[in-house]
Structure formats: structure tokens, C-alpha cells
Design a protein around this motif. Structure first.
Motif, PDB file in Angstrom:
ATOM      1  N   LEU A 113       6.115   5.649  -6.286  1.00  0.00           N
ATOM      2  CA  LEU A 113       4.831   6.197  -5.866  1.00  0.00           C
ATOM      3  C   LEU A 113       4.880   6.497  -4.374  1.00  0.00           C
ATOM      4  O   LEU A 113       5.112   5.588  -3.563  1.00  0.00           O
ATOM      5  CB  LEU A 113       3.708   5.194  -6.140  1.00  0.00           C
ATOM      6  N   VAL A 114       4.688   7.748  -4.011  1.00  0.00           N
ATOM      7  CA  VAL A 114       4.531   8.131  -2.612  1.00  0.00           C
ATOM      8  C   VAL A 114       3.079   8.541  -2.438  1.00  0.00           C
ATOM      9  O   VAL A 114       2.621   9.508  -3.061  1.00  0.00           O
ATOM     10  CB  VAL A 114       5.469   9.296  -2.236  1.00  0.00           C
ATOM     11  N   SER A 115       2.329   7.780  -1.648  1.00  0.00           N
ATOM     12  CA  SER A 115       0.903   8.060  -1.510  1.00  0.00           C
ATOM     13  C   SER A 115       0.371   7.465  -0.217  1.00  0.00           C
ATOM     14  O   SER A 115       0.708   6.338   0.153  1.00  0.00           O
ATOM     15  CB  SER A 115       0.134   7.466  -2.699  1.00  0.00           C
ATOM     16  N   HIS A 116      -0.469   8.256   0.465  1.00  0.00           N
ATOM     17  CA  HIS A 116      -1.185   7.728   1.626  1.00  0.00           C
ATOM     18  C   HIS A 116      -2.459   6.998   1.206  1.00  0.00           C
ATOM     19  O   HIS A 116      -3.160   6.455   2.054  1.00  0.00           O
ATOM     20  CB  HIS A 116      -1.525   8.867   2.598  1.00  0.00           C
ATOM     21  N   ASP A 117      -2.739   6.991  -0.092  1.00  0.00           N
ATOM     22  CA  ASP A 117      -3.895   6.283  -0.643  1.00  0.00           C
ATOM     23  C   ASP A 117      -3.486   4.832  -0.871  1.00  0.00           C
ATOM     24  O   ASP A 117      -2.928   4.483  -1.915  1.00  0.00           O
ATOM     25  CB  ASP A 117      -4.319   6.973  -1.954  1.00  0.00           C
TER      26      ASP A 117
END
Length: 230
Positions: free
Chosen positions: A209-213
Motif C-alpha cells: 500500500l502506497v498512500s498518504h492517507d
């Protein structure tokens, strides 16, 4: 080591790691410009059942790492081992892409057919499914994401959130063993985001998972790996 900095990896929580890793990247280096490397000495393994949040600031190489894993980019140094075999040539990565589904950061990079159903059915067709089977699988993927009403819609006229979920349906329709998700909550409203979290929580596939969230990744990830800029 990742980008010359120690990877900050939280312990696996509630996941029994056994057998061989699905992906094993060893000392990978990559640069778009030789004078400015994006990845340096990047080593990373993904094990069955894991959901790893790959985190770091903009420019740390998170998207690049995902593209290296499926052979869209080739490392200048190091080795990519995927599903138990070293992958070096384009032909080596054909089997990898059939087993690892990449959700692109920009949905427009993933959607190119006239209608939603055609886009979602493209992957199964490309893997050798007959048209009737590809349609069945595509409709099932759309229904899983609550998108069955969009099947005949023109793709480029969808909202940003609808495009995001349609792109994910394209990935799920290929029945991958691994999900590589690049900013999957981009463009989603809160209700759709919650539905996405519930859907992903119920899947058995290993994930990166790549996420700024941060809330999104905290609720899904079993481990975190941090990338530092070179």
C-alpha cells in the motif's frame, strides 16, 4: 537498507510468515537521471498474507519501487526475485504481471477502452479468457465494488472517484495473487473510502500500500516500511 537509510519496519501483526517471499528485491538501484538516483540499495520482501504500507515523503521512490516490482522499470543494479524466480528480461515479467495487479496512481493511465465493462474485461481477455467468461468475471468485479450500474458508461465521462474504483475493478478482475496499490483513496469521498477499506480488509491477497492517507494504511497494514530520499 533502503536509499542508504535503515528501513523502519514494524513487526508483522497477526500474520504468520512462512514459505518463500512473493517478492524479494535485493540491493536494487534505479535512476531516471544517473546523477540523481531514486532508489539506492533498496531491499524489500513481501510475504504471503502481508499488507505492507510503503511510506515516505514525495520523491522517496515509492511509486518507482512498485513499477520495478512488475518490470515497468528495470533496475540498474540489484535483483528482482518474484514468485520464486529471478526476473531480468521483459519475458520474465509477463508471468509476474499476471499474478501481481498494479493500481496506478493516475487512473487515466489504466483506463483506455470505450466503456467500463470493456476496460474491466480487458485483463481477463488478455490472460486468455473467452469473451463470455471475461464478461462474467468483469461484471463480478464491478459488483464487488458496487459499480454494476456503471458497466455501460463511457469511461472518460466518469467522476474521479468512479474512475478510481473502475481501475481497481480492472485489477481485481485479473484475480491477482498480490495487489500493489498506489494512492488507492485518491478522489474518493468518505463513504466510498470506507467501502474500499471494507473490501480490501476482506481480501486474502498480499498487498503493498502506497498512500498518504495515514488512517487508511494504519487500518489495513500489518507492517510498515519507510523509504527515505536518496
Amino acid at each position: 537498507m533502503v536509499n542508504g537509510a535503515v528501513v523502519n519496519e514494524a513487526a508483522v501483526s497477526g500474520v504468520e510468515v512462512k514459505g518463500a517471499p512473493l517478492f524479494d528485491l535485493r540491493g536494487v538501484g534505479f535512476a531516471y537521471d544517473p546523477a540523481r538516483p531514486v532508489l539506492r540499495d533498496f531491499s524489500f520482501a513481501l510475504w504471503p498474507g502481508e499488507r505492507v504500507a510503503l511510506v515516505g515523503p514525495n520523491g522517496a521512490g515509492k511509486t518507482t519501487a512498485l513499477h520495478v516490482m512488475v518490470g515497468l522499470l528495470r533496475p540498474q543494479t540489484g535483483e528482482v526475485i518474484a514468485f520464486g524466480a529471478p526476473r531480468r528480461r521483459e519475458a520474465d515479467f509477463h508471468a509476474v504481471r499476471a499474478r501481481a495487479g498494479l493500481l496506478f496512481q493516475d487512473s487515466d493511465d489504466q483506463l483506455f477502452c470505450a466503456t467500463v465493462l470493456e476496460d474491466v474485461a480487458f485483463g481477463p481477455l488478455n490472460l486468455g479468457a473467452k469473451p463470455a467468461e471475461a464478461r462474467r468475471v468483469a461484471l463480478a468485479a464491478l459488483a464487488e465494488l458496487g459499480l454494476e450500474g456503471l458497466a455501460d458508461r463511457v469511461t472518460h465521462k466518469l467522476s474521479g472517484g468512479q474512475k478510481r474504483l473502475t481501475a481497481l475493478a480492472c485489477v481485481l478482475a485479473m484475480r491477482p495473487q498480490v495487489l500493489l496499490l498506489d494512492e488507492p483513496t485518491n478522489g474518493l469521498d468518505e463513504a466510498t473510502r470506507e467501502r474500499l477499506i471494507a473490501i480490501l480488509s476482506g481480501l486474502s491477497q498480499a498487498m503493498v500500500l502506497v498512500s498518504h492517507d495515514r488512517d487508511f494504511s494504519d487500518r489495513l497494514a500489518t507492517r510498515r516500511a519507510a523509504l527515505a530520499p536518496v
